[in-house]
Motif scaffolding. Structure first.
Motif, PDB file in Angstrom:
ATOM      1  N   UNK A 142       1.361  -0.766  -0.392  1.00 21.24           N
ATOM      2  CA  UNK A 142      -0.018   0.270  -0.429  1.00 21.24           C
ATOM      3  C   UNK A 142       0.843   1.216   0.158  1.00 21.24           C
ATOM      4  N   UNK A 143       0.780   2.267  -0.678  1.00 21.33           N
ATOM      5  CA  UNK A 143       1.319   3.171  -1.351  1.00 21.33           C
ATOM      6  C   UNK A 143       0.211   4.162  -0.596  1.00 21.33           C
ATOM      7  N   UNK A 144       1.345   5.182   0.663  1.00 22.33           N
ATOM      8  CA  UNK A 144       1.048   6.109   1.461  1.00 22.33           C
ATOM      9  C   UNK A 144       1.709   7.630   2.031  1.00 22.33           C
ATOM     10  N   UNK A 145       0.414   8.656   2.033  1.00 18.54           N
ATOM     11  CA  UNK A 145       1.685   9.265   3.009  1.00 18.54           C
ATOM     12  C   UNK A 145       1.148   9.437   4.397  1.00 18.54           C
ATOM     13  N   UNK A 146       2.570  10.022   4.879  1.00 15.98           N
ATOM     14  CA  UNK A 146       2.512  10.309   5.806  1.00 15.98           C
ATOM     15  C   UNK A 146       1.498  10.812   6.520  1.00 15.98           C
ATOM     16  N   UNK A 147       0.709  11.790   5.581  1.00 11.68           N
ATOM     17  CA  UNK A 147      -1.418  11.993   6.539  1.00 11.68           C
ATOM     18  C   UNK A 147      -1.530  10.497   6.599  1.00 11.68           C
ATOM     19  N   UNK A 148      -1.766  10.124   5.531  1.00 13.52           N
ATOM     20  CA  UNK A 148      -2.997   8.397   4.967  1.00 13.52           C
ATOM     21  C   UNK A 148      -2.200   7.599   6.589  1.00 13.52           C
ATOM     22  N   UNK A 149      -0.693   7.333   6.864  1.00  9.16           N
ATOM     23  CA  UNK A 149       0.221   6.685   7.671  1.00  9.16           C
ATOM     24  C   UNK A 149      -0.933   6.957   8.902  1.00  9.16           C
TER      25      UNK A 149
END
Length: 209
Positions: A142-149
């Protein structure tokens, strides 16, 4: 803040109000090749560059106009996509079905990890390139931004479970989280996995720890 970012925030707020996290978009990744600058020139001519056909979901990545044939002693697969931009190493990402049809023994690795990778010949209209130790079956991730994480309560390199919300629900174990401010939220699986869960357009999955 653009319209897409605002929509994403609103969607997350509504999901939180309902007491559950927003499901993650799932995309299938077809067989494809990543090339170095040297490999591009070897296959398509001195000074050649990858020509963008269309952008992909991950920022900065694109499908090129160029296509290649994969060849082994056991068989071949024609019209294989080449993705850009150029990378530091040649990497060929296939499904396990593809590998078996070509007689390639390839590991299930994260993209960029060529440890134990198989070999294949890349063939263009005018050249053949010996892509040694380049073939992998890509580990789902899964690709995520830091905010998503932060939103999902996960961190880079962590393994999670994702249950596909599809006609044939499948729970994928050991899905690796990859975090970068350059990413866009999406889970990537290969065609074998997509067919197994009857993945459709705009399919999503529920993440669990």
């Amino acid at each position: 803040m653009n319209e897409n970012e605002i929509r994403a925030i609103v969607s997350r707020v509504l999901a939180d109000m309902a007491g559950e996290k927003k499901e993650i978009p799932i995309e299938s990744s077809a067989r494809h090749v990543h090339l170095t600058k040297e490999a591009v020139e070897a296959l398509f001519g001195k000074g050649a560059v990858l020509t963008k056909k269309r952008d992909l979901s991950q920022p900065g990545e694109f499908l090129s106009e160029q296509r290649l044939k994969l060849v082994t002693a056991k068989g071949e697969i024609a019209n294989v996509a080449v993705l850009g931009p150029e990378r530091k190493a040649v990497q060929v990402e296939l499904s396990m079905t593809d590998c078996r049809s070509l007689g390639i023994k390839a590991p299930v690795n994260l993209s960029g990890d060529l440890n134990g990778a198989g070999s294949v010949y890349l063939v263009s209209e005018n050249a053949v390139y010996d892509a040694k130790q380049s073939v992998i079956v890509a580990q789902n991730h899964i690709h995520m931004t830091p905010a998503d994480a932060e939103y999902y309560g996960v961190k880079d390199s962590q393994s999670v479970k994702v249950t596909a919300s599809t006609a044939r629900p499948v729970t994928f174990d050991n899905v690796v989280i990859r975090v970068s401010p350059k990413f866009a939220l999406a889970m990537h699986i290969d065609f074998d996995e997509a067919n197994a869960c009857c993945l459709g357009k705009d399919s999503t999955g529920k993440l669990s720890l």
